[in-house]
Motif scaffolding. Structure first.
Motif, PDB file in Angstrom:
ATOM      1  N   LYS A  21     -68.696  -4.768  29.047  1.00  0.00           N
ATOM      2  CA  LYS A  21     -69.551  -5.515  29.974  1.00  0.00           C
ATOM      3  C   LYS A  21     -69.419  -7.031  29.734  1.00  0.00           C
ATOM      4  O   LYS A  21     -69.435  -7.825  30.666  1.00  0.00           O
ATOM      5  CB  LYS A  21     -71.026  -5.087  29.805  1.00  0.00           C
ATOM      6  CG  LYS A  21     -71.331  -3.770  30.500  1.00  0.00           C
ATOM      7  CD  LYS A  21     -72.681  -3.223  30.094  1.00  0.00           C
ATOM      8  CE  LYS A  21     -73.831  -3.874  30.813  1.00  0.00           C
ATOM      9  NZ  LYS A  21     -75.126  -3.236  30.426  1.00  0.00           N
ATOM     10  N   CYS A  23     -66.765  -8.590  28.578  1.00  0.00           N
ATOM     11  CA  CYS A  23     -65.463  -8.999  29.153  1.00  0.00           C
ATOM     12  C   CYS A  23     -65.607  -9.183  30.664  1.00  0.00           C
ATOM     13  O   CYS A  23     -65.132 -10.172  31.240  1.00  0.00           O
ATOM     14  CB  CYS A  23     -64.388  -7.940  28.895  1.00  0.00           C
ATOM     15  SG  CYS A  23     -63.967  -7.716  27.162  1.00  0.00           S
ATOM     16  N   LYS A  24     -66.268  -8.237  31.295  1.00  0.00           N
ATOM     17  CA  LYS A  24     -66.432  -8.281  32.750  1.00  0.00           C
ATOM     18  C   LYS A  24     -67.248  -9.501  33.164  1.00  0.00           C
ATOM     19  O   LYS A  24     -66.951 -10.143  34.170  1.00  0.00           O
ATOM     20  CB  LYS A  24     -67.122  -6.994  33.210  1.00  0.00           C
ATOM     21  CG  LYS A  24     -67.189  -6.855  34.687  1.00  0.00           C
ATOM     22  CD  LYS A  24     -67.816  -5.538  35.102  1.00  0.00           C
ATOM     23  CE  LYS A  24     -68.001  -5.533  36.608  1.00  0.00           C
ATOM     24  NZ  LYS A  24     -69.389  -5.277  36.968  1.00  0.00           N
ATOM     25  N   LYS A  25     -68.282  -9.820  32.383  1.00  0.00           N
ATOM     26  CA  LYS A  25     -69.129 -10.964  32.695  1.00  0.00           C
ATOM     27  C   LYS A  25     -68.314 -12.266  32.652  1.00  0.00           C
ATOM     28  O   LYS A  25     -68.447 -13.121  33.518  1.00  0.00           O
ATOM     29  CB  LYS A  25     -70.281 -11.023  31.685  1.00  0.00           C
ATOM     30  CG  LYS A  25     -71.400 -11.939  32.087  1.00  0.00           C
ATOM     31  CD  LYS A  25     -72.605 -11.694  31.196  1.00  0.00           C
ATOM     32  CE  LYS A  25     -73.287 -13.006  30.876  1.00  0.00           C
ATOM     33  NZ  LYS A  25     -74.198 -12.906  29.743  1.00  0.00           N
ATOM     34  N   ASN A  28     -66.256 -12.377  35.737  1.00  0.00           N
ATOM     35  CA  ASN A  28     -67.070 -12.664  36.921  1.00  0.00           C
ATOM     36  C   ASN A  28     -67.443 -14.136  37.008  1.00  0.00           C
ATOM     37  O   ASN A  28     -67.629 -14.667  38.097  1.00  0.00           O
ATOM     38  CB  ASN A  28     -68.350 -11.817  36.925  1.00  0.00           C
ATOM     39  CG  ASN A  28     -68.043 -10.366  37.253  1.00  0.00           C
ATOM     40  OD1 ASN A  28     -66.975 -10.055  37.777  1.00  0.00           O
ATOM     41  ND2 ASN A  28     -68.956  -9.469  36.933  1.00  0.00           N
ATOM     42  N   ASN A  35     -58.450 -11.750  38.804  1.00  0.00           N
ATOM     43  CA  ASN A  35     -59.129 -11.337  37.581  1.00  0.00           C
ATOM     44  C   ASN A  35     -58.821  -9.889  37.233  1.00  0.00           C
ATOM     45  O   ASN A  35     -58.858  -9.021  38.103  1.00  0.00           O
ATOM     46  CB  ASN A  35     -60.648 -11.497  37.749  1.00  0.00           C
ATOM     47  CG  ASN A  35     -61.055 -12.949  37.701  1.00  0.00           C
ATOM     48  OD1 ASN A  35     -60.367 -13.773  37.119  1.00  0.00           O
ATOM     49  ND2 ASN A  35     -62.167 -13.252  38.322  1.00  0.00           N
ATOM     50  N   LEU A  37     -59.297  -6.881  33.877  1.00  0.00           N
ATOM     51  CA  LEU A  37     -59.653  -6.468  32.513  1.00  0.00           C
ATOM     52  C   LEU A  37     -58.739  -5.307  32.105  1.00  0.00           C
ATOM     53  O   LEU A  37     -58.743  -4.245  32.728  1.00  0.00           O
ATOM     54  CB  LEU A  37     -61.124  -6.030  32.448  1.00  0.00           C
ATOM     55  CG  LEU A  37     -61.586  -5.435  31.113  1.00  0.00           C
ATOM     56  CD1 LEU A  37     -61.298  -6.359  29.939  1.00  0.00           C
ATOM     57  CD2 LEU A  37     -63.074  -5.084  31.163  1.00  0.00           C
ATOM     58  N   ASN A  70     -66.925   0.846  34.785  1.00  0.00           N
ATOM     59  CA  ASN A  70     -67.022  -0.219  35.776  1.00  0.00           C
ATOM     60  C   ASN A  70     -66.460  -1.540  35.221  1.00  0.00           C
ATOM     61  O   ASN A  70     -66.881  -1.974  34.157  1.00  0.00           O
ATOM     62  CB  ASN A  70     -68.500  -0.368  36.156  1.00  0.00           C
ATOM     63  CG  ASN A  70     -68.696  -1.298  37.314  1.00  0.00           C
ATOM     64  OD1 ASN A  70     -67.726  -1.672  37.994  1.00  0.00           O
ATOM     65  ND2 ASN A  70     -69.920  -1.697  37.542  1.00  0.00           N
ATOM     66  N   GLY A  71     -65.493  -2.122  35.932  1.00  0.00           N
ATOM     67  CA  GLY A  71     -64.945  -3.420  35.520  1.00  0.00           C
ATOM     68  C   GLY A  71     -63.597  -3.314  34.837  1.00  0.00           C
ATOM     69  O   GLY A  71     -62.877  -4.297  34.746  1.00  0.00           O
ATOM     70  N   ASP A  73     -59.815  -2.548  34.771  1.00  0.00           N
ATOM     71  CA  ASP A  73     -58.782  -2.428  35.799  1.00  0.00           C
ATOM     72  C   ASP A  73     -57.591  -1.582  35.357  1.00  0.00           C
ATOM     73  O   ASP A  73     -56.959  -0.919  36.163  1.00  0.00           O
ATOM     74  CB  ASP A  73     -58.282  -3.831  36.179  1.00  0.00           C
ATOM     75  CG  ASP A  73     -59.378  -4.640  36.836  1.00  0.00           C
ATOM     76  OD1 ASP A  73     -59.779  -4.272  37.951  1.00  0.00           O
ATOM     77  OD2 ASP A  73     -59.872  -5.599  36.220  1.00  0.00           O
TER      78      ASP A  73
END
Ligand code: CTP
Length: 141
Positions: A21, A23-25, A28, A35, A37, A70-71, A73
């Protein structure tokens, strides 16, 4: 911006989720459009050789779990710890993010243009703790 992170992610727990999460933040918050991940999941053999134990959850299942968070890739199998630079180059990573139990370990990548971030670990949880809890609470009686 491309972020790469690595781990065993055995017995997936909240500490694992929190670093993904995080990393995703960062992605974002980046102004970049491209972008991604990318997560390197360490192979069963790497774990066996590195930690002296096979993971409880096999590599196929660990990959499938991480791929569907979620997030995330893309996932790949990390076959050896010695190839961090090669993996970072292969996936064109801009930033490597690891938990701070690895503090300083990957600073050598900075000279190749990578940014390296050590995230404070989530407190009071690890795969090792979970295994120990099972042994102490369920197997020793
Ligand atoms: N991690 C974290 N917080 C935790 C546990 C793990 O931020 N409480 C991070 C690690 O620093 C690493 C990634 O999650 O960047 C994958 O960790 P991994 O080694 O697979 O998990 P651990 O629970 O630390 O496993 P073990 O107890 O077997 O060392």
């Amino acid at each position: 911006m491309i972020i790469i992170t690595f781990g065993s992610f055995d017995l997936f727990h909240i500490g694992h989720l929190n670093i993904l999460k995080y990393c995703k933040k960062i992605l974002n918050n980046s102004k970049d459009k491209n972008n991604k991940l990318i997560v390197g999941v360490s192979s069963d053999n790497l774990n066996k050789n590195k930690k002296g134990k096979l993971p409880i959850i096999n590599i196929e299942n660990r990959l499938e779990i991480i791929k569907n968070i979620n997030g995330v890739d893309e996932v790949f199998i990390e076959e050896t710890l010695e190839k961090k630079l090669e993996y970072c180059k292969k996936y064109n990573a801009d930033i490597l993010i690891m938990g701070d139990d690895h503090l300083g370990e990957y600073d050598f990548l900075k000279k190749y243009g990578l940014k390296v971030i050590y995230k404070p670990r989530t407190k009071n949880i690890s795969t090792t703790d979970i295994k120990n809890k099972i042994i102490n609470n369920y197997l020793s009686k």
